[in-house]
Design an enzyme around this catalytic site. Structure first.
Site, short mmCIF file in Angstrom:
data_model
loop_
_atom_site.label_atom_id
_atom_site.label_comp_id
_atom_site.label_asym_id
_atom_site.label_seq_id
_atom_site.Cartn_x
_atom_site.Cartn_y
_atom_site.Cartn_z
N ASP A 142 0.84 -1.21 0.00
CA ASP A 142 0.00 0.00 0.00
C ASP A 142 0.87 1.26 0.00
OD1 ASP A 142 -2.20 1.89 0.80
OD2 ASP A 142 -3.30 0.04 1.11
N HIS A 208 -3.71 6.30 3.36
CA HIS A 208 -4.40 5.09 2.88
C HIS A 208 -3.82 3.81 3.48
CE1 HIS A 208 -5.52 2.04 -0.23
NE2 HIS A 208 -6.59 2.79 -0.39
N SER A 546 -11.11 -0.48 -0.99
CA SER A 546 -9.85 -0.42 -0.23
C SER A 546 -10.09 -0.71 1.24
CB SER A 546 -9.25 0.99 -0.30
OG SER A 546 -8.48 1.16 -1.44
#
Ligand SMILES: *[C@@H]1O[C@H](CO)[C@@H](O)[C@H](O)[C@H]1NC(C)=O
Ligand SMILES: *[C@@H]1O[C@H](CO)[C@@H](O)[C@H](O)[C@H]1NC(C)=O
Ligand SMILES: *[C@@H]1O[C@H](CO)[C@@H](O)[C@H](O)[C@H]1NC(C)=O
Ligand SMILES: *[C@@H]1O[C@H](CO)[C@@H](O)[C@H](O)[C@H]1NC(C)=O
Ligand SMILES: *[C@@H]1O[C@H](CO)[C@@H](O)[C@H](O)[C@H]1NC(C)=O
Ligand SMILES: *[C@@H]1O[C@H](CO)[C@@H](O)[C@H](O)[C@H]1NC(C)=O
Ligand SMILES: *[C@@H]1O[C@H](CO)[C@@H](O)[C@H](O)[C@H]1NC(C)=O
Ligand SMILES: *[C@@H]1O[C@H](CO)[C@@H](O)[C@H](O)[C@H]1NC(C)=O
Length: 765
Positions: A142, A208, A546
């Protein structure tokens, strides 16, 4: 909270060109993929070495990555001609321009803002506050990590597992002191300068990766909230597990060559589960052998590592699901049973329900003048623009000091945040925004600007009120989070849908999990505006597949820990066959437009917390199944032999390999395409393995099929004994009417006194 339309445009523009060799984002790097790393074939091994050396001999600086642990290959700067010539060499499976993949947070404006995130709380009632530790390592590929987040504390966690072979790389703002007994590995993939998709540190600068890591594996944090909202105990899907971070993405996307390097390292490091919340754009349909995630995941799974990936955020159009290889667990997104309410109070104290996240400083009594945007139109502006409060359409002198009612019912141009900025910049006191239902499901975050979204159904109430009085007044209440919201879960519009363009004979996505308004850990230094009177929140609320993927990855880690001998496919099977299709109103799960959800939306259904712990039976999908799949989609025996490390020397592609045979792969769901062409009678077989405590147990089959379709299960009883743990059955699908007019859905359920094992099926024209 400002959006940047220019940046947004550039971003979408870049992706439009992805996958073409003339692409403006192509960095001159090609990935050369050469199959298994430790092939038993010595000739092949020396061919690989020879190919790479010949490239290096020409130019020492051309090598970008070298893959050697999990699989064989490299990424290098090559001319188009060299790339084409290498592709012809024996032992080379594929050569492709280094692609850019994208993160699966919600598309559009929010995607670039990256302004929210933190913890998994949808399991809040079902998980214990255990402080024990497990040796299961969850790898997150990620945007890196914010290691100081409370979710990554190693309090109560035992020593680093002895099997761990990874490392904590030192980089800018990150050194080995940032790793601990929880966060046991951290790698990043720096590269030649000038490539903005490569990062200079493991540290997350987007949020994220911190959000997904804490969702999968975050330690228990007793008081987590987004500025007081959604407050509660925050914990990942498997707080006892360890984390290994592989940073492959920057704000400009995720390089395929870095993703492959992360898989290669994760395999050598000894991770148990890999979680990827990113993927290729569905517009380009990368084929299997040019998709870095499909390639990397194949080699991980061949070594017993489970790989879970997000399905993508390109729904609700059909054929949008990505990460659909049969060795991947593909995760769709749903809402959860929590709603962020910011209600409107009108003069006379009439309350109208609104949804948004704001920290409105307004008084709770309706004392602020309310105006419909049409009536404060700039003299030269278009009335439609003014109704929607588009930038430049409002007369500032009339907006000032008022709450503005804007009608965004059919606005397809501007985001809710952009509209709020317009009203705020014009001096407006607040915004009541009429929006379609799907735009309210994902809570917009307005900081301390009083803005809320109301449904088109309640809009007439406000419009009539504004008309009916000479001095209309209102107020907007600060958000409260409401739990036990019904109905939930619901499929969210953005979740990418099946059928898969890779093969319609494997059902994708596999499973659905929470992916809307998810609270989890965030950066310690984001530039998000802090609402007045509040302290910076190290948690954020964001949405996307996600967010649903790491819920499942964490859960898979828990299953692996409880059942160390289970294969990746057994874990997937347990999760799928125990899924539910029913919401918290005890009615079938729907999409957010109200239609019944189908397996194209959620695969087997919504993940349950206890079902996978006691699956009873599992569908084992073997490496041979996956190799046959490669044959069925058109690769030849030679190529398949190069790809796999475990392939028997006697392997050869089945003689009559065709895509129809994919339906026969031992998968926990059944998908049959071209049903009419296949003669309207199709047989498939499946094999189940008893993993229950009981050696002697009998199961019977039950079929749920639409009328007109005959589904015969042979045998319809399975008797397991100490010596027969694995049994097979056939399913014959036949149509009573002349031909299939539309895709049909149903299920086959095996049950005993104690267990239920459900497989969905899809029959496509
Ligand atoms: C080994 O690989 C070479 C080159 O691809 C191939 O010609 C040969 O048949 C392989 N040998 C075996 C035993 O599979
Ligand atoms: C877990 O801890 C939280 C906060 O310490 C507490 O409120 C909750 O009741 C605990 N849950 C369980 C299942 O023990
Ligand atoms: C890591 O960085 C921190 C802060 O810069 C520093 O205090 C610490 O000594 C460093 N640790 C190591 C092992 O270099
Ligand atoms: C451990 O890592 C090193 C270097 O990353 C690698 O060469 C080695 O094969 C790994 N060991 C195992 C058991 O995978
Ligand atoms: C409000 O009044 C205007 C003008 O009098 C009229 O055109 C409009 O239809 C009314 N709207 C509602 C919702 O009653
Ligand atoms: C936050 O920290 C990261 C890493 O130290 C740094 O790259 C970034 O610029 C910082 N952001 C802000 C807004 O300070
Ligand atoms: C197998 O497929 C590869 C790639 O398409 C091709 O180059 C090769 O000639 C094929 N081999 C055989 C034996 O058909
Ligand atoms: C399908 O399977 C059943 C049961 O094994 C068998 O009787 C039947 O002949 C098969 N039909 C076809 C079309 O293969």
């Amino acid at each position: 909270m400002k959006s940047n339309p220019i940046l947004l445009l550039v971003f979408h523009f870049l992706f439009l060109f992805l996958g073409e060799s003339s692409s403006p984002v192509h960095n001159g790097v090609y990935v050369v993929y050469m199959g298994a790393a430790d092939s038993r074939n010595a000739t092949l091994r020396s061919d690989h070495a020879h190919i790479m050396n010949s490239v290096l001999r020409r130019n020492d600086n051309s090598l970008v990555r070298n893959y050697k642990h999990g699989f064989s290959g490299f990424a290098a700067r090559l001319s188009k001609e060299d790339a084409a010539s290498i592709a012809q060499k024996p032992g080379v499976v594929s050569v492709f321009p280094d692609p850019i993949l994208k993160l699966h947070t919600t598309r559009s404006w929010d995607f670039l803002e990256y302004n929210s995130h933190v913890i998994i709380d949808s399991n809040r009632n079902t998980l214990s506050n255990s402080s024990s530790s497990s040796d299961i390592v969850i790898g997150i590929i990620d945007t890196g990590i914010w290691p100081e987040a409370a979710s990554f504390s190693d309090k109560g966690i035992g020593p680093v597992p002895s099997h761990w072979n990874g490392t904590c790389m030192t980089s800018q703002d990150f050194n080995s002191s940032n790793c601990n007994r929880k966060l046991i590995g951290a790698r990043y993939y720096p590269g030649p300068g000038g490539d903005d998709t490569l990062a200079s540190s493991v540290r997350d600068s987007l949020g994220h990766g911190t959000h997904t890591a804490s969702t999968a594996a975050g330690s228990t944090v007793s008081v987590a909230s987004y500025y007081g909202l959604a407050e509660g105990t925050a914990r990942g899907g498997f707080p006892e597990s360890r984390l290994a971070i592989y940073k492959v993405c920057s704000e400009f996307g995720c390089r395929g060559s870095s993703i492959l390097a992360a898989f290669d390292d994760a395999i050598a490091d000894g991770v148990d589960i890999l979680s990827l919340s990113l993927g290729a754009s569905p517009l380009f349909h990368p084929d299997l052998m040019t998709d870095p995630i499909a390639i990397g995941a194949f080699h991980a799974v061949e070594r017993g590592i489970m790989v879970a990936c997000s399905a993508g955020n390109d729904g609700p159009d059909p054929n949008t699901v990505v990460n659909a290889a049969p060795w991947i667990l593909t995760v769709a997104a749903t809402t959860i049973d929590r709603d962020f309410q910011s209600n409107v109070v009108l003069g006379g104290n009439k309350v109208v329900k609104g949804e948004a996240i704001n920290f409105s400083p307004l008084s709770s009594s309706p004392e602020y003048p309310l105006i419909y945007s049409e009536t404060v139109k700039k003299s030269d502006a278009d009335i439609d623009e003014a109704r929607q409060c588009h930038p430049g359409s409002l007369d500032e002198s009339k907006v000032k000091g008022n709450i503005i009612l804007c009608n965004g019912e059919s606005d397809t141009v501007y985001s809710p945040i952009a509209i709020a900025d317009t009203v705020k910049d014009a001096g407006g006191l607040g915004l009541i925004h009429i929006t379609p239902d799907q735009n309210r499901a994902i809570a917009s975050k307005y900081g301390d600007f009083p803005a809320t979204a109301i449904s088109t159904k309640v809009a007439p109430t406000i419009l009539q009120y504004v008309n009916s009085t000479s001095n209309p007044v209102a107020t907007i209440l600060p958000t409260v989070s409401v739990i036990n919201y019904k109905p939930a879960p619901m499929m969210i519009y953005f979740s990418s849908r099946g059928p898969s363009t890779l093969s319609k004979n494997i059902l994708k996505p596999d499973i659905a999990a929470p992916g809307v308004n998810i609270l989890a850990a965030w950066l310690g230094n984001s530039t998000e505006e802090v609402p007045k009177g509040k302290k910076y929140s190290p948690y954020n609320i964001i949405s996307g597949t996600s967010m649903s993927c790491p819920h499942v990855s964490g859960f898979a880690g828990r299953l692996k820990s409880l059942n160390p001998t289970w294969s990746a496919s057994a874990i997937r099977s347990a999760i799928m066959t125990s899924a539910t299709q029913i919401n918290n109103m005890k009615t079938p799960i729907t999409t957010d437009s109200g239609s019944l959800a189908t397996p194209y939306d959620y695969g087997a259904g919504f993940i349950t917390a206890s079902g996978p712990l006691q699956p009873g039976l599992v569908y084992e999908t073997s490496t041979t199944d996956y190799l046959n799949f490669l044959c069925y989609i058109g690769l030849n025996t030679t190529t398949v032999m190069v790809i796999s490390r475990t392939v028997p020397t006697s392997f050869s592609c089945p003689k009559d390999s065709s895509s129809d045979l994919i339906s026969n792969i031992n998968y926990p769901s059944i998908s049959i395409s071209d049903f009419n062409k296949r003669g309207r009678v199709v047989n498939v077989s499946r094999t189940v393995t008893n993993v229950g405590e009981e050696n002697e147990i009998e199961y019977s089959a039950a079929v749920d099929a639409p009328s007109g379709l005959n589904v015969k299960v042979t045998p319809d009883k399975l008797k397991f004994t100490k010596t027969s743990k694995t049994l097979s059955y056939q399913v014959t699908f036949s149509l009573t009417s002349t031909s299939l007019k539309e895709d049909l859905f149903g299920s086959i359920t095996w049950s005993s006194d104690k267990y239920t094992v459900r497989s969905p099926f899809v029959l496509a024209k």
